[in-house]
Motif scaffolding. Structure first.
Motif, PDB file in Angstrom:
ATOM      1  N   ALA A 161       0.829  -1.199   0.000  1.00  0.00           N
ATOM      2  CA  ALA A 161       0.000   0.000   0.000  1.00  0.00           C
ATOM      3  C   ALA A 161       0.869   1.257   0.000  1.00  0.00           C
ATOM      4  CB  ALA A 161      -0.922  -0.004   1.216  1.00  0.00           C
ATOM      5  N   LEU A 162       1.934   1.263   0.800  1.00  0.00           N
ATOM      6  CA  LEU A 162       2.837   2.414   0.833  1.00  0.00           C
ATOM      7  C   LEU A 162       3.556   2.583  -0.508  1.00  0.00           C
ATOM      8  CD1 LEU A 162       4.424   2.029   4.394  1.00  0.00           C
ATOM      9  CD2 LEU A 162       2.674   3.676   3.656  1.00  0.00           C
ATOM     10  N   GLN A 163       4.003   1.476  -1.069  1.00  0.00           N
ATOM     11  CA  GLN A 163       4.682   1.514  -2.369  1.00  0.00           C
ATOM     12  C   GLN A 163       3.777   2.135  -3.428  1.00  0.00           C
ATOM     13  OE1 GLN A 163       7.830  -0.175  -2.993  1.00  0.00           O
ATOM     14  NE2 GLN A 163       7.916   0.449  -5.140  1.00  0.00           N
ATOM     15  N   ALA A 164       2.540   1.686  -3.479  1.00  0.00           N
ATOM     16  CA  ALA A 164       1.603   2.198  -4.483  1.00  0.00           C
ATOM     17  C   ALA A 164       1.271   3.661  -4.235  1.00  0.00           C
ATOM     18  CB  ALA A 164       0.325   1.353  -4.465  1.00  0.00           C
ATOM     19  N   GLY A 165       1.130   4.038  -2.986  1.00  0.00           N
ATOM     20  CA  GLY A 165       0.803   5.428  -2.676  1.00  0.00           C
ATOM     21  C   GLY A 165       1.915   6.380  -3.050  1.00  0.00           C
ATOM     22  N   ILE A 166       3.154   5.996  -2.750  1.00  0.00           N
ATOM     23  CA  ILE A 166       4.305   6.830  -3.111  1.00  0.00           C
ATOM     24  C   ILE A 166       4.418   6.955  -4.622  1.00  0.00           C
ATOM     25  CG2 ILE A 166       6.821   6.958  -3.081  1.00  0.00           C
ATOM     26  CD1 ILE A 166       6.668   5.557  -0.308  1.00  0.00           C
ATOM     27  N   GLN A 167       4.270   5.827  -5.312  1.00  0.00           N
ATOM     28  CA  GLN A 167       4.385   5.846  -6.770  1.00  0.00           C
ATOM     29  C   GLN A 167       3.321   6.734  -7.396  1.00  0.00           C
ATOM     30  OE1 GLN A 167       6.980   3.986  -8.366  1.00  0.00           O
ATOM     31  NE2 GLN A 167       6.423   5.417 -10.001  1.00  0.00           N
ATOM     32  N   ALA A 168       2.111   6.701  -6.841  1.00  0.00           N
ATOM     33  CA  ALA A 168       1.034   7.531  -7.376  1.00  0.00           C
ATOM     34  C   ALA A 168       1.345   9.015  -7.218  1.00  0.00           C
ATOM     35  CB  ALA A 168      -0.286   7.188  -6.676  1.00  0.00           C
ATOM     36  N   GLU A 169       1.933   9.389  -6.084  1.00  0.00           N
ATOM     37  CA  GLU A 169       2.309  10.796  -5.881  1.00  0.00           C
ATOM     38  C   GLU A 169       3.325  11.235  -6.933  1.00  0.00           C
ATOM     39  OE1 GLU A 169       1.215  13.031  -3.650  1.00  0.00           O
ATOM     40  OE2 GLU A 169      -0.215  11.633  -2.780  1.00  0.00           O
ATOM     41  N   LEU A 170       4.321  10.407  -7.163  1.00  0.00           N
ATOM     42  CA  LEU A 170       5.370  10.764  -8.122  1.00  0.00           C
ATOM     43  C   LEU A 170       4.860  10.760  -9.556  1.00  0.00           C
ATOM     44  CD1 LEU A 170       8.331   8.788  -6.530  1.00  0.00           C
ATOM     45  CD2 LEU A 170       7.993  11.262  -6.528  1.00  0.00           C
ATOM     46  N   ASP A 171       4.011   9.814  -9.879  1.00  0.00           N
ATOM     47  CA  ASP A 171       3.468   9.761 -11.240  1.00  0.00           C
ATOM     48  C   ASP A 171       2.634  11.003 -11.543  1.00  0.00           C
ATOM     49  OD1 ASP A 171       4.697   7.342 -11.603  1.00  0.00           O
ATOM     50  OD2 ASP A 171       2.877   6.140 -11.304  1.00  0.00           O
ATOM     51  N   ARG A 172       1.914  11.506 -10.548  1.00  0.00           N
ATOM     52  CA  ARG A 172       1.120  12.717 -10.761  1.00  0.00           C
ATOM     53  C   ARG A 172       2.020  13.924 -11.011  1.00  0.00           C
ATOM     54  NH1 ARG A 172      -1.385  12.626  -6.474  1.00  0.00           N
ATOM     55  NH2 ARG A 172      -0.466  14.329  -5.278  1.00  0.00           N
ATOM     56  N   ILE A 173       3.126  14.033 -10.252  1.00  0.00           N
ATOM     57  CA  ILE A 173       4.059  15.140 -10.463  1.00  0.00           C
ATOM     58  C   ILE A 173       4.710  15.034 -11.832  1.00  0.00           C
ATOM     59  CG2 ILE A 173       6.169  16.236  -9.623  1.00  0.00           C
ATOM     60  CD1 ILE A 173       5.402  15.220  -6.826  1.00  0.00           C
ATOM     61  N   ASP A 174       5.076  13.816 -12.216  1.00  0.00           N
ATOM     62  CA  ASP A 174       5.704  13.603 -13.523  1.00  0.00           C
ATOM     63  C   ASP A 174       4.758  14.004 -14.652  1.00  0.00           C
ATOM     64  OD1 ASP A 174       7.892  12.613 -15.144  1.00  0.00           O
ATOM     65  OD2 ASP A 174       6.573  10.953 -15.665  1.00  0.00           O
ATOM     66  N   ALA A 175       3.485  13.663 -14.519  1.00  0.00           N
ATOM     67  CA  ALA A 175       2.506  13.999 -15.553  1.00  0.00           C
ATOM     68  C   ALA A 175       2.316  15.506 -15.672  1.00  0.00           C
ATOM     69  CB  ALA A 175       1.165  13.333 -15.246  1.00  0.00           C
ATOM     70  N   GLN A 176       2.630  16.221 -14.642  1.00  0.00           N
ATOM     71  CA  GLN A 176       2.464  17.670 -14.667  1.00  0.00           C
ATOM     72  C   GLN A 176       3.734  18.404 -15.106  1.00  0.00           C
ATOM     73  OE1 GLN A 176       0.945  19.232 -10.973  1.00  0.00           O
ATOM     74  NE2 GLN A 176      -0.573  17.615 -10.763  1.00  0.00           N
ATOM     75  N   MET A 177       4.897  18.006 -14.569  1.00  0.00           N
ATOM     76  CA  MET A 177       6.094  18.847 -14.671  1.00  0.00           C
ATOM     77  C   MET A 177       7.235  18.255 -15.471  1.00  0.00           C
ATOM     78  SD  MET A 177       6.161  20.185 -10.723  1.00  0.00           S
ATOM     79  CE  MET A 177       4.663  19.951  -9.748  1.00  0.00           C
ATOM     80  N   SER A 178       7.033  17.117 -16.116  1.00  0.00           N
ATOM     81  CA  SER A 178       8.124  16.499 -16.863  1.00  0.00           C
ATOM     82  C   SER A 178       8.540  17.344 -18.060  1.00  0.00           C
ATOM     83  CB  SER A 178       7.706  15.108 -17.343  1.00  0.00           C
ATOM     84  OG  SER A 178       8.700  14.561 -18.190  1.00  0.00           O
ATOM     85  N   THR A 179       9.846  17.532 -18.194  1.00  0.00           N
ATOM     86  CA  THR A 179      10.412  18.209 -19.364  1.00  0.00           C
ATOM     87  C   THR A 179      10.502  17.258 -20.549  1.00  0.00           C
ATOM     88  OG1 THR A 179      11.755  19.527 -17.835  1.00  0.00           O
ATOM     89  CG2 THR A 179      12.372  19.603 -20.152  1.00  0.00           C
ATOM     90  N   TRP A 180      10.446  15.954 -20.278  1.00  0.00           N
ATOM     91  CA  TRP A 180      10.702  14.953 -21.308  1.00  0.00           C
ATOM     92  C   TRP A 180       9.437  14.378 -21.911  1.00  0.00           C
ATOM     93  CZ3 TRP A 180      15.922  14.206 -22.296  1.00  0.00           C
ATOM     94  CH2 TRP A 180      16.781  14.771 -21.359  1.00  0.00           C
TER      95      TRP A 180
END
Length: 349
Positions: free
Chosen positions: A66-85
Motif C-alpha cells: 500500500a505504501l509503495q503504491a501510494g508513493i508511486q502515485a504521488e510521483l506519477d502525478r508530479i511527472d505527468a504535470q512537470m516532466s520536461t521529457w
C-alpha cells in the motif's frame, strides 16, 4: 535534473552530485523485541530517475504494498504535470501554447512555478525557470545532445526566449500566460517538491520516522531506531569514496547541485550543465558543488541550483544574507576548499 544521487539506493540516474546515506545498524537484540522498530526500504522509478524510502516500521505501519503504491502515485502525478521529457505533460502543454494564451495549471505545478518565479526575482535572474531553450541549445536538455559552441545567431535566438519576467500568473484562476516562445524547465525544483509530496503522503499514512530520497534530493522525518536523526554524508566531488561532510536530517530536507557529472569538454574548455540565464552560457567559476539544508525539499533543491549559478562568492554572500544553511565545495588546485554558512555549521552532528 540537477540533483544528486544516493549511492546506497543503487540508482542509475544521470546526476550531478552524490550523497551517501549513512544509516546506523539496529542495536543487537532489538529485532526480537516485542513490536520492534525495524528499517524497511521501498524503491521505485519515476520522473526519469529512482526513488528510495527508508522507514522505521512497527506493528501499526501500513502494509508495504500500500505504501509503495501510494508513493508511486504521488510521483506519477508530479511527472505527468512537470516532466520536461514527456510530450503530454502540463509543462509541455504550456510550452507549446501560442503567444498570449492563458494556460490553466494543476495546483501542484502552479505552486511550484510560483515558488520558482519568486526565487528568480529574488536572485536577479540567476535562477530562472524559463532557461529551457538555453539548456537545450548547449546540449543538456531533452533535444539533441550537441557538443559544439552555439552559433551567435542561435544563442541570440535562445536568449530572446528566456526571461522569468515574461511569465504572468493569475493566482485566482490558477493559470499562467504564455508570452510566446517561453519553455519552462522545472527540473531544478520538481525533484525537491517530489520529496515533499512523499513526506506529506507518509504523514497521512501514519508513518512517523523515515528518510526519503528522489533524484538525489532528500528529506528526513523523525529518527532512526535508537532515537537518532538520519545521518547523510555529502560526497566530495570527483570521488566515489570520500565524504566531505556529514549532516543530520531530522525534520529537514537536503538539496545538492554540482558540476562534475553532467558536463563535456570541447577544445580544452569544460562546459557544465549549469547555464547562467543572465549570460546565456555555462558558468565558468570554480564552484564544484553546493548542498543546502532547508525545511522543505522544494526550497533546498531550488536554492542549491541558484547558488550554483551565483558561484562561490556571490552565492556565499546571498546565502549569508538570507540565512541559508549552505555548504560550498570549491575547486582549489588538486583539491577542494570548503565554505559554509553559520546555519550549515550548526547542522553538523
Amino acid at each position: 535534473m540537477h540533483g544528486v544521487r544516493a549511492r546506497a539506493a543503487g540508482s542509475r540516474r544521470t546526476a550531478t552530485l552524490a550523497l551517501l546515506l549513512v544509516i546506523a545498524g539496529l542495536a543487537p537484540g532489538c529485532a526480537s523485541a516485542p513490536r520492534a522498530r525495524t528499517v524497511d526500504t521501498l524503491t521505485g522509478e519515476a520522473m526519469g530517475t529512482t526513488w528510495t524510502v527508508k522507514l522505521v516500521s512497527a506493528a501499526d505501519t501500513p502494509p508495504r504494498p500500500a505504501l509503495q503504491a501510494g508513493i508511486q502515485a504521488e510521483l506519477d502525478r508530479i511527472d505527468a504535470q512537470m516532466s520536461t521529457w514527456r510530450e503530454d505533460s502540463d509543462l509541455a502543454r504550456f510550452n507549446a501554447a501560442p503567444a498570449g494564451q492563458w494556460v490553466s495549471l494543476p495546483p501542484e505545478m502552479f505552486a511550484v512555478l510560483t515558488q520558482a518565479l519568486a526565487l528568480a526575482r529574488d536572485t536577479g535572474g540567476a535562477y530562472d525557470p524559463t532557461v529551457g531553450p538555453l539548456v537545450t541549445l548547449w546540449g543538456f536538455g531533452p533535444g539533441p545532445k550537441t557538443r559544439t559552441t552555439p552559433a551567435p545567431a542561435a544563442l541570440a535566438a535562445a536568449r530572446a526566449r528566456v526571461g522569468w519576467q515574461r511569465v504572468t500568473l493569475d493566482a485566482a484562476a490558477r493559470r499562467a500566460r504564455q508570452p510566446g516562445g517561453v519553455a519552462l524547465d522545472l527540473s531544478s525544483i520538481a525533484p525537491g517538491y517530489a520529496v515533499d509530496q512523499i513526506t506529506r503522503y507518509l504523514d497521512r499514512a501514519g508513518v512517523h520516522d523515515f528518510l526519503v530520497e528522489h533524484g538525489g534530493e532528500l528529506r528526513g522525518r523523525g529518527n532512526r531506531p535508537g532515537g537518532h536523526g538520519w545521518r547523510v554524508g555529502i560526497e566530495q566531488p570527483d570521488s566515489e569514496d570520500l565524504i566531505a561532510r556529514v549532516v543530520v536530517l531530522a525534520d529537514r530536507a537536503s538539496g545538492s547541485s554540482g558540476d562534475y557529472r553532467k558536463f563535456y569538454t570541447l577544445d580544452g574548455q569544460r562546459y557544465s550543465h549549469h547555464i547562467d540565464p543572465r549570460t546565456g552560457a555555462p558558468v565558468t567559476h570554480a564552484l564544484a558543488s553546493v548542498t543546502v539544508l532547508a525545511d522543505e525539499g522544494l526550497q533546498a533543491d531550488s536554492l542549491a541550483a541558484a547558488l550554483s549559478i551565483l558561484g562561490p562568492e556571490q552565492g556565499l554572500q546571498y546565502a549569508r544574507e538570507h540565512h541559508v544553511a549552505a555548504l560550498f565545495l570549491v575547486r582549489a588546485g588538486t583539491g577542494f576548499a570548503q565554505m559554509m554558512t553559520p546555519e550549515f555549521a550548526a547542522a553538523q552532528p
